[in-house]
Enzyme design. Structure first.
Site, PDB file in Angstrom:
ATOM      1  N   LYS A  56       0.933  -1.254   0.023  1.00  0.00           N
ATOM      2  CA  LYS A  56      -0.203   0.027   0.098  1.00  0.00           C
ATOM      3  C   LYS A  56       0.970   1.296   0.057  1.00  0.00           C
ATOM      4  O   LYS A  56       2.002   1.181   0.615  1.00  0.00           O
ATOM      5  CB  LYS A  56      -0.744  -0.079   1.552  1.00  0.00           C
TER       6      LYS A  56
HETATM    7  P1  NAD Z   1     -13.402   7.509  -2.439  1.00  0.00           P
HETATM    8  O1  NAD Z   1     -12.392   8.878  -2.243  1.00  0.00           O
HETATM    9  O2  NAD Z   1     -14.031   7.761  -3.882  1.00  0.00           O
HETATM   10  O3  NAD Z   1     -14.762   8.152  -1.642  1.00  0.00           O
HETATM   11  C1  NAD Z   1     -14.685   8.125  -0.223  1.00  0.00           C
HETATM   12  C2  NAD Z   1     -15.933   8.713   0.212  1.00  0.00           C
HETATM   13  O4  NAD Z   1     -16.142   8.874   1.712  1.00  0.00           O
HETATM   14  C3  NAD Z   1     -16.416  10.137  -0.347  1.00  0.00           C
HETATM   15  O5  NAD Z   1     -17.380  10.154  -0.510  1.00  0.00           O
HETATM   16  C4  NAD Z   1     -16.175  10.913   1.081  1.00  0.00           C
HETATM   17  O6  NAD Z   1     -16.954  12.105   0.939  1.00  0.00           O
HETATM   18  C5  NAD Z   1     -16.608  10.098   2.147  1.00  0.00           C
HETATM   19  N1  NAD Z   1     -16.174  10.469   3.329  1.00  0.00           N
HETATM   20  C6  NAD Z   1     -14.839  10.883   3.872  1.00  0.00           C
HETATM   21  N2  NAD Z   1     -14.792  11.226   5.226  1.00  0.00           N
HETATM   22  C7  NAD Z   1     -16.067  10.947   5.324  1.00  0.00           C
HETATM   23  C8  NAD Z   1     -16.888  10.837   6.854  1.00  0.00           C
HETATM   24  N3  NAD Z   1     -16.166  11.347   7.807  1.00  0.00           N
HETATM   25  N4  NAD Z   1     -18.184  10.664   6.851  1.00  0.00           N
HETATM   26  C9  NAD Z   1     -18.848   9.929   5.871  1.00  0.00           C
HETATM   27  N5  NAD Z   1     -18.180  10.193   4.615  1.00  0.00           N
HETATM   28  C10 NAD Z   1     -16.990  10.332   4.262  1.00  0.00           C
HETATM   29  O7  NAD Z   1     -12.695   6.533  -1.959  1.00  0.00           O
HETATM   30  P2  NAD Z   1     -13.184   4.914  -2.370  1.00  0.00           P
HETATM   31  O8  NAD Z   1     -12.420   4.374  -3.180  1.00  0.00           O
HETATM   32  O9  NAD Z   1     -14.642   4.836  -2.333  1.00  0.00           O
HETATM   33  O10 NAD Z   1     -12.716   4.289  -0.834  1.00  0.00           O
HETATM   34  C11 NAD Z   1     -13.551   4.131   0.155  1.00  0.00           C
HETATM   35  C12 NAD Z   1     -13.111   3.070   1.128  1.00  0.00           C
HETATM   36  O11 NAD Z   1     -12.878   1.773   0.431  1.00  0.00           O
HETATM   37  C13 NAD Z   1     -11.507   3.126   1.434  1.00  0.00           C
HETATM   38  O12 NAD Z   1     -11.345   2.662   2.917  1.00  0.00           O
HETATM   39  C14 NAD Z   1     -10.751   2.368   0.576  1.00  0.00           C
HETATM   40  O13 NAD Z   1      -9.399   1.888   1.183  1.00  0.00           O
HETATM   41  C15 NAD Z   1     -11.656   1.161   0.348  1.00  0.00           C
HETATM   42  N6  NAD Z   1     -11.329   0.367  -0.700  1.00  0.00           N
HETATM   43  C16 NAD Z   1     -11.588   0.954  -1.947  1.00  0.00           C
HETATM   44  C17 NAD Z   1     -11.412   0.359  -3.178  1.00  0.00           C
HETATM   45  C18 NAD Z   1     -11.492   0.826  -4.599  1.00  0.00           C
HETATM   46  O14 NAD Z   1     -11.388   0.019  -5.633  1.00  0.00           O
HETATM   47  N7  NAD Z   1     -11.530   1.939  -4.675  1.00  0.00           N
HETATM   48  C19 NAD Z   1     -10.960  -1.283  -2.769  1.00  0.00           C
HETATM   49  C20 NAD Z   1     -10.931  -1.771  -1.764  1.00  0.00           C
HETATM   50  C21 NAD Z   1     -11.279  -0.832  -0.712  1.00  0.00           C
END
Ligand code: NAD
Length: 418
Positions: free
Chosen positions: A106
């Protein structure tokens, strides 16, 4: 997020919990609790106004026993060394639980990308690629998107790497745009695995996701795609949130319209004819399913006491603190753990890498079918582990499956060497 639980300590607690249900030497387990190496670097770039700014960045390579290190790169002001190490460890066990041939890595840069122009972010990404160059490669370590990074950043990383190496190496990163070697189905993949994991969990409980009410915290890539796919399946998404707060309609949200509103205005706030809630209120709503899909430590011990849903499917990595996990286990809330539920992203990243190596593209239908197979088989393996061991939770049962696979690869390789 209020609780300051250290995610690296959370990971180590999860591994210790699982070790009680495994026959693994304590020294072998100790090795599995620490990253093999961590790059910490300071990237300096020239800003648009001619000044120079320095940004701290990390890449953690946690374990490579089962294959190349694999994992995303996050741009966020809250990135720390410990967070990156934890996320890299979760990648190891995620790849193992869905049985894809990768280790875990990561990376992250301490930056709020909203404060910088596109050209500044491009220079920052290319500066990181220069630092990463000796560590990454199609057979060695393969970055991908995470919070606040996407296809654009992956295209820049790949381009910088290929320029420096004087080669073409599309498999050096995944999550690329289609014309840069990306895969059909990658953008929706993590939300799709969250939907599939929820569907399988409800099925296991003799219930139907199509009859469930659902609240989703976080409306980025994962949350919005999960909302869309659950809505398509007939589930009732009643509340969603982003960092501006939550919107709630007990009769069910118009998910497509909420997504359009977020795209047009940049936030969910002010979406028509819905009630506003805090993020904490969303997590404690009287619904059947809660999906935390924002960041770590969203469900703290204090919030856990008030969670009403009887199923939680973790879209985010590490959204429940270990203390909260204990409270939820006592209240018999079923938690489908992150390492399985959000594994769709890395699974389709793996398919993208396979396509890059083959120089052959799969159809979106093939990608989605293969993803469904991987997630449903992993869920079956999880339930077998849960029912055949005394593991108290699905999370511990998932770690039991994953640790066994990593230890087996380590031992088959001859164990510790030299
Ligand atoms: P992203 O940046 O697209 O979205 C994150 C979202 O969370 C945004 O809508 C933001 O406004 C919201 N957010 C941030 N702080 C917040 C809070 N305090 N309360 C409510 N909402 C809040 O990110 P993503 O890619 O959707 O990733 C989200 C999670 O999923 C992370 O933990 C990431 O590690 C995990 N993840 C993502 C992927 C992927 O393929 N994108 C894969 C596995 C895990």
């Amino acid at each position: 997020m209020t609780d300051q639980a250290n995610p690296f300590e959370s990971l180590q607690t999860q591994l210790d919990d699982a070790s009680e249900y495994l026959d693994v030497d304590s020294d072998v387990l100790e090795r599995l609790k620490h990253p093999e190496r961590v790059l910490e670097t300071n990237l300096s770039i020239v800003l648009d106004d001619g000044s120079i700014e320095v940004f701290r960045a990390f890449r953690s390579q946690f374990n490579g026993d089962r294959g190349p290190y694999k994992g995303g790169i996050r741009y966020h002001p809250g990135v720390t060394r410990d967070e990156v190490m934890a996320l890299s460890g979760w990648m190891v066990y995620k790849c193992a639980v869905v049985d894809i041939p990768y280790g875990g890595g990561k990376g992250g840069i301490v930056v709020d990308p909203r404060d910088y122009s596109d050209s500044e972010l491009e220079r920052l990404t290319r500066a990181f690629a220069v630092e990463l160059r000796p560590l990454i490669g199609e057979n060695r370590d393969i970055p991908a998107p995470d919070v606040n990074t996407g296809q654009r950043e992956m295209n820049w990383l790949k381009d910088t790497y290929e320029t420096l190496e004087r080669t073409t190496a599309p498999g050096v990163v995944t999550g690329k745009a289609i014309d840069s070697g990306g895969s059909a189905g990658r953008v929706a993949a993590t939300g799709r695995s969250v939907m599939l994991a929820a569907r399988e969990a409800f099925d296991w409980l003799d219930r139907d996701l199509a009859d469930a009410t659902v609240a989703i915290q976080g409306y980025g890539n994962v949350g919005s795609q999960a909302a869309r796919l659950i809505d398509e399946l007939g589930g009732d998404v009643v509340a969603v949130s982003d960092s501006s707060g939550a919107i709630y309609d007990p009769s069910g949200l118009d998910v497509a319209a909420a997504t359009d509103h977020k795209r047009e205005t940049g936030s969910l706030a002010g979406f028509a004819e819905t009630e506003s809630l805090t993020n904490e209120e969303l997590l404690t709503l009287e619904v059947d399913l809660v999906i935390p899909a924002a960041l770590e430590n969203a469900i703290t011990e204090a919030i856990a006491h008030d969670v009403a849903a009887d199923v939680i499917v973790e879209g985010a990595n590490g959204p429940i603190t270990p203390d909260a996990d204990d409270v939820l286990a006592d209240s018999e809330t079923h938690i489908v753990p992150d390492i399985l539920a959000n594994a769709g992203g890395v699974t389709v990243s793996y398919f993208e890498w396979v396509q890059n190596r083959q120089r052959f593209s799969w159809t979106e239908e093939r990608v989605n079918d293969e993803l469904e197979r991987v997630i449903t088989e992993a869920f079956e393996g999880l339930i077998d582990s849960y029912e055949s061991t005394d593991a108290p939770t699905l999370r511990t049962a998932a770690y039991v499956v994953a640790i066994k696979r990593v230890v087996s690869a380590f031992e088959q390789g001859g164990g510790s060497w030299p």
